[in-house]
Design an enzyme around this catalytic site. Structure first.
Site, short mmCIF file in Angstrom:
data_model
loop_
_atom_site.label_atom_id
_atom_site.label_comp_id
_atom_site.label_asym_id
_atom_site.label_seq_id
_atom_site.Cartn_x
_atom_site.Cartn_y
_atom_site.Cartn_z
CG HIS A 21 6.40 17.25 3.44
ND1 HIS A 21 6.82 16.74 4.86
CD2 HIS A 21 7.16 18.38 3.34
CE1 HIS A 21 7.60 17.54 5.34
NE2 HIS A 21 7.59 18.55 4.84
NE ARG A 30 -10.68 6.08 4.58
CZ ARG A 30 -12.07 6.22 4.15
NH1 ARG A 30 -12.95 5.18 4.07
NH2 ARG A 30 -12.68 7.53 4.20
CG ASP A 38 9.01 13.83 8.40
OD1 ASP A 38 8.26 12.89 8.10
OD2 ASP A 38 8.85 15.17 8.50
CD GLU A 64 8.44 25.69 8.10
OE1 GLU A 64 8.42 24.54 8.74
OE2 GLU A 64 7.45 25.74 7.20
CG ASP A 117 7.26 22.43 3.04
OD1 ASP A 117 7.69 21.34 3.20
OD2 ASP A 117 6.90 23.29 3.53
ZN LIG Z 1 8.64 20.35 5.16
#
Ligand SMILES: [Zn+2]
Length: 352
Positions: free
Chosen positions: A31, A84, A151, A213, A291
Site C-alpha cells: 500500500h 495534504r 482500491d 484475510e 502489505d
Molecule cells: Zn492490503
C-alpha cells in the site's frame, strides 16, 4: 590443503539472506500510504511543522514500532494527515520507490487509495499528476517500474466505490493496471461492490480485491464469482477449503501472501502456523508481499526469508518464488520476460 568448513545452518541462512537481498524482485501487494517509512514520514513532517508526528527519525522509529492493530491504525492515520497537497503525494510516491530500489525491487504494483486524499482536499487531477510524475521519475532515475492498483476503501461504502471507479475509469492515469478493494471485510460483503468492478473490468483493468484475510473462504468465493478476481489479496482463509485451493490452482489465480502482516493483524496466530505451506502444496501460485512494510516492521527481503524458512526453499526455490510474482503481475509479456531473465541470470551468477 585444508577442506573448507562444512556449511552450518546459520551460514546457509546468511548466504540465503544475501541471495535474497540481491535478487531482482517484484511486489504485488503493497500500500502507498502504508509504505511510508520513518525516513519518509520525517520528510513529510518537516514540510508540515504543525503536525504532532515526531520530526526526528529516532523518535519516529519508536513511534513506528508495531504494538497492536489499534497502534497500526493510529500510525496510519497520522501519515494520512501528513499528505495534504500534491507535492506530498509526489514526495511519498518517489521516496517509496527509493526504498524499493534499495531492496532490488524492480517492479511494484502499488495499491493507491485516491479517495482518501481527494476527500481531504487534494484535487483529483493534481493527485493523478503527482503519482504519474513520481512514477516516470522513479523508472528513469531509480530503475523501479511502478504500476497502480486503485482500491476502494470498503469501510466508506458505496459512495467511495463510486468515486474510486470514476477516478479509475475517467481519469485513468497511464500507470493504472488494476482495481482493488480493501478495508474491513466483516460487515462489508464483497458482492455489493460488483457494479464498480464490472465498470473497471470493462475499462480494461484487472480485478485484484483483498479477500479472506479476516473472514472465511466464503469471502474468497464471493470475490471470484462477483468481483471476477484474477488475483486475491491475502486469501489467508482459503487454506481452510480444499475445494477452493483446488479451484485457485486449476484456474491459475495467484494469492498475494503477506506473512508478517497476517501475524501482526492476528489473521494467523504465528508465522509457524501460516497456511502458506498448504497453499503451495495444493499447487496454488503463491506470491510474497509486505502489505504495509514499515508499519509491520518488515520489508520484502524479510518476507522472502520468512517464506523460504516456512517452505524450506534454497536459492533456486526463492528465485522461483520471485518468478511467481513476475508471472502474476500485470507487466506486459516483454516486461515479464525481461524480469524473469534478470532473475535467472542472477541465480546462475550466484551459483558461479
Ligand atoms: Zn492490503
Amino acid at each position: 590443503m585444508t577442506n573448507p568448513p562444512a556449511p552450518t545452518a546459520s551460514t546457509a541462512r546468511t548466504d540465503l539472506t544475501a541471495f535474497i537481498a540481491g535478487l531482482p524482485k517484484a511486489e504485488l501487494h503493497v500500500h502507498h500510504v502504508g509504505s511510508a517509512s520513518p525516513r519518509i514520514v520525517a520528510e513529510l513532517a518537516a514540510r508540515h511543522p504543525d503536525s504532532p508526528v515526531p520530526k526526528d527519525e529516532e523518535a519516529l522509529a519508536e513511534f513506528f514500532t508495531f504494538r497492536d492493530f489499534a497502534h497500526f491504525i493510529e500510525v496510519y492515520i497520522s501519515v494520512v494527515e501528513l499528505i495534504r497537497d500534491a507535492e506530498d503525494v509526489r514526495l511519498l510516491t518517489y521516496e517509496v520507490a527509493r526504498d524499493m530500489a534499495r531492496q532490488n525491487i524492480r517492479y511494484a504494483e502499488l495499491t493507491v487509495t485516491p479517495h482518501t486524499s481527494v476527500k481531504r482536499g487534494i484535487p483529483d487531477v493534481a493527485f493523478m499528476e503527482a503519482i504519474e510524475d513520481a512514477r516516470t521519475a522513479a523508472e528513469r532515475e531509480l530503475g523501479v517500474v511502478l504500476r497502480w492498483c486503485f482500491d476502494i476503501p470498503g469501510e466508506l461504502g458505496l459512495p467511495a466505490a463510486e468515486e474510486t471507479a470514476r477516478m479509475a475509469c475517467d481519469l485513468r492515469p497511464d500507470g493504472l493496471v488494476s482495481f482493488g478493494l480493501g478495508g474491513p471485510e466483516i460487515g462489508w460483503p464483497r458482492p455489493q461492490f460488483k457494479p464498480y468492478f464490472d465498470r473497471a473490468i470493462a475499462a480494461g483493468l484487472h480485478s485484484v480485491p483483498h479477500a479472506g484475510e479476516t473472514t472465511g473462504p466464503g469471502t474468497v468465493w464471493d470475490a471470484l464469482r462477483d468481483l471476477r478476481a484474477e488475483r486475491i489479496g491475502h486469501g489467508t482463509s482459503a487454506a481452510e477449503d480444499p475445494e477452493l485451493l483446488a479451484h485457485l490452482a486449476e484456474h491459475g489465480i495467484p494469492l498475494e501472501v503477506c506473512p508478517t502482516s497476517n501475524v501482526a493483524t492476528k489473521a494467523v496466530p504465528s508465522l509457524d502456523e501460516h497456511p502458506i505451506r498448504e497453499m503451495a502444496a495444493a499447487g496454488v501460485k503463491v506470491t510474497v508481499n509486505t502489505d504495509d512494510p514499515p508499519m509491520f516492521s518488515t520489508d520484502l527481503n524479510n518476507e522472502y526469508a520468512v517464506a523460504a524458512r516456512l517452505l524450506g526453499l534454497d536459492a533456486a526455490g526463492v528465485a522461483a518464488l520471485a518468478k511467481n510474482a513476475v508471472d502474476a503481475s500485470s507487466l506486459d509479456a516483454p516486461g515479464r520476460a525481461r524480469l524473469r531473465g534478470e532473475i535467472d541470470g542472477y541465480l546462475a551468477a550466484w551459483r558461479g
